[in-house]
Design an enzyme around this catalytic site. Structure first.
Site, short mmCIF file in Angstrom:
data_model
loop_
_atom_site.label_atom_id
_atom_site.label_comp_id
_atom_site.label_asym_id
_atom_site.label_seq_id
_atom_site.Cartn_x
_atom_site.Cartn_y
_atom_site.Cartn_z
N ASN A 10 13.40 0.78 118.69
CA ASN A 10 12.94 2.15 118.97
C ASN A 10 13.45 2.54 120.35
OD1 ASN A 10 11.60 4.55 119.36
ND2 ASN A 10 9.57 3.62 119.62
N TRP A 11 14.47 3.39 120.36
CA TRP A 11 15.10 3.73 121.65
C TRP A 11 14.35 4.81 122.41
CZ3 TRP A 11 21.05 3.88 120.09
CH2 TRP A 11 21.41 2.58 119.68
N LYS A 12 13.36 5.40 121.77
CA LYS A 12 12.57 6.48 122.41
C LYS A 12 13.50 7.56 122.96
CE LYS A 12 9.10 3.06 123.37
NZ LYS A 12 7.83 2.75 123.99
N HIS A 100 3.50 6.68 115.94
CA HIS A 100 3.63 5.83 117.13
C HIS A 100 2.52 6.20 118.12
CE1 HIS A 100 5.25 4.08 120.82
NE2 HIS A 100 5.99 3.30 120.04
N GLU A 102 2.54 6.68 121.16
CA GLU A 102 2.90 7.74 122.12
C GLU A 102 2.75 9.11 121.48
OE1 GLU A 102 6.75 6.14 123.19
OE2 GLU A 102 5.73 4.45 124.14
N GLU A 172 0.88 -2.40 116.69
CA GLU A 172 1.27 -2.28 118.09
C GLU A 172 0.04 -2.03 118.96
OE1 GLU A 172 5.62 -1.11 118.51
OE2 GLU A 172 4.53 0.77 118.31
N GLY A 178 5.30 -1.64 126.34
CA GLY A 178 5.98 -1.33 127.60
C GLY A 178 5.29 -1.88 128.83
N SER A 217 6.07 -5.25 123.84
CA SER A 217 6.74 -6.12 124.81
C SER A 217 7.39 -7.35 124.17
CB SER A 217 5.77 -6.52 125.93
OG SER A 217 5.29 -5.38 126.60
N GLY A 238 10.80 -1.86 121.65
CA GLY A 238 11.15 -0.71 122.49
C GLY A 238 12.17 -1.12 123.55
N GLY A 239 11.69 -1.41 124.75
CA GLY A 239 12.54 -1.68 125.91
C GLY A 239 13.66 -2.68 125.62
C1 PEP Z 1 7.34 0.53 121.14
O1 PEP Z 1 7.60 1.52 121.79
O2 PEP Z 1 7.08 0.65 119.94
C2 PEP Z 1 7.33 -0.77 121.81
C3 PEP Z 1 6.85 -1.80 121.16
O3 PEP Z 1 7.83 -0.79 123.08
P1 PEP Z 1 8.07 -2.14 123.97
O4 PEP Z 1 8.82 -3.11 123.13
O5 PEP Z 1 8.87 -1.66 125.14
O6 PEP Z 1 6.72 -2.65 124.36
#
Ligand code: PEP
Length: 255
Positions: A10-12, A100, A102, A172, A178, A217, A238-239
């Protein structure tokens, strides 16, 4: 029940369409045919880069699937700034991330809206990746299981067992996204197992087929400990998905 693992990046709101082309190509150089036999891989760039990603993936026959980060619940209409499932399907999008945290917290998406989006995605023969997870306050108040069951049953309302069987759910925990505070694999396994039992209770065999991912994470150092758990079928990343080298190491979690 064997479920093929799935890794979704997930590149956001990162990567323009030119950067996306480079990232997709780099990722493809780092993965081989046998990797794709073992794991399904998808990337979710921003809407503006989906067409470029689709072009590269198709031209170079790269077996990485395309995912979208969000969708509107209606198929068309006066919804300025929104993107429909019909439009995403035309771009060969396979997966759509729905609900999600967010979007739930910053764009006030609730379970009823998530359910409408899930149905819109299914109507276009794409696969929803339904995100669920508790906040830190909810966890500390001992409400984690209650929140997960509420979010899952809300998202799956009025679906058929066949529709449910093809779904992806991503657990999640909001406090793990993050933050570098990834959840304990044993705890994730326990939560995910309860989610699966709840889906089986409502949708019989459909629940055994649902792929349940962990997100929060994830990195190359911890992915193996999640994948060793019986009910964890992959990760929403994500990251660590923004760097193709790092994401390739997550995808190849056994190496
Ligand atoms: C996400 O945004 O779904 C996520 C899991 O981010 P990260 O891996 O950066 O925690």
């Amino acid at each position: 029940m064997s479920r093929k693992p799935l890794m979704v990046g997930n590149w956001k709101m990162h990567a323009n369409h030119l950067e996306t082309i480079q990232m997709v190509q780099k990722l493809s150089y780092r993965l081989d045919g046998p990797d794709f036999d073992r794991v399904d891989v998808a990337v979710a760039p921003p809407f503006t880069a989906l067409r470029s990603a689709q072009t590269v993936l198709e031209a170079d026959r790269i077996p990485i699937s395309l995912a979208a980060q969000n969708v509107h619940q209606e198929s068309e209409g006066a919804f300025t700034g929104e993107i429909s499932a019909t439009m995403l399907a035309k771009l060969s999008v396979s997966y759509v991330i729905v609900g999600h945290s967010e979007r739930r917290s910053q764009f006030l998406e609730d379970d009823a809206l998530v359910n409408r989006k899930v149905k819109a995605v299914l109507a276009e023969d794409m696969t929803p990746v339904i995100c669920v997870g508790e906040t830190l306050d909810e966890r500390e108040a001992g409400q984690t299981d209650e929140v997960l069951i509420r979010q899952i049953s809300g998202a799956l309302k009025n679906l058929t067992p066949d529709q449910v069987a093809g779904l992806v759910v991503a657990y999640e925990p909001v406090w793990a996204i993050g933050t570098a505070h990834s959840a304990e694999p044993d705890d994730v396994q326990e939560r995910v197992q309860r989610c699966r039992v709840a889906v089986v209770d409502s949708f019989a065999d459909g629940g055994e087929h649902v792929r349940i991912l962990y997100g929060g994470s994830v990195n190359p150092g911890n992915i193996g400990s999640y994948m060793a758990k019986r009910d964890i079928d992959g990760a929403l990343v994500g990251g660590a998905s923004l760097d193709p080298d790092t994401f390739a190491m997550v995808v190849r979690y056994w190496a």
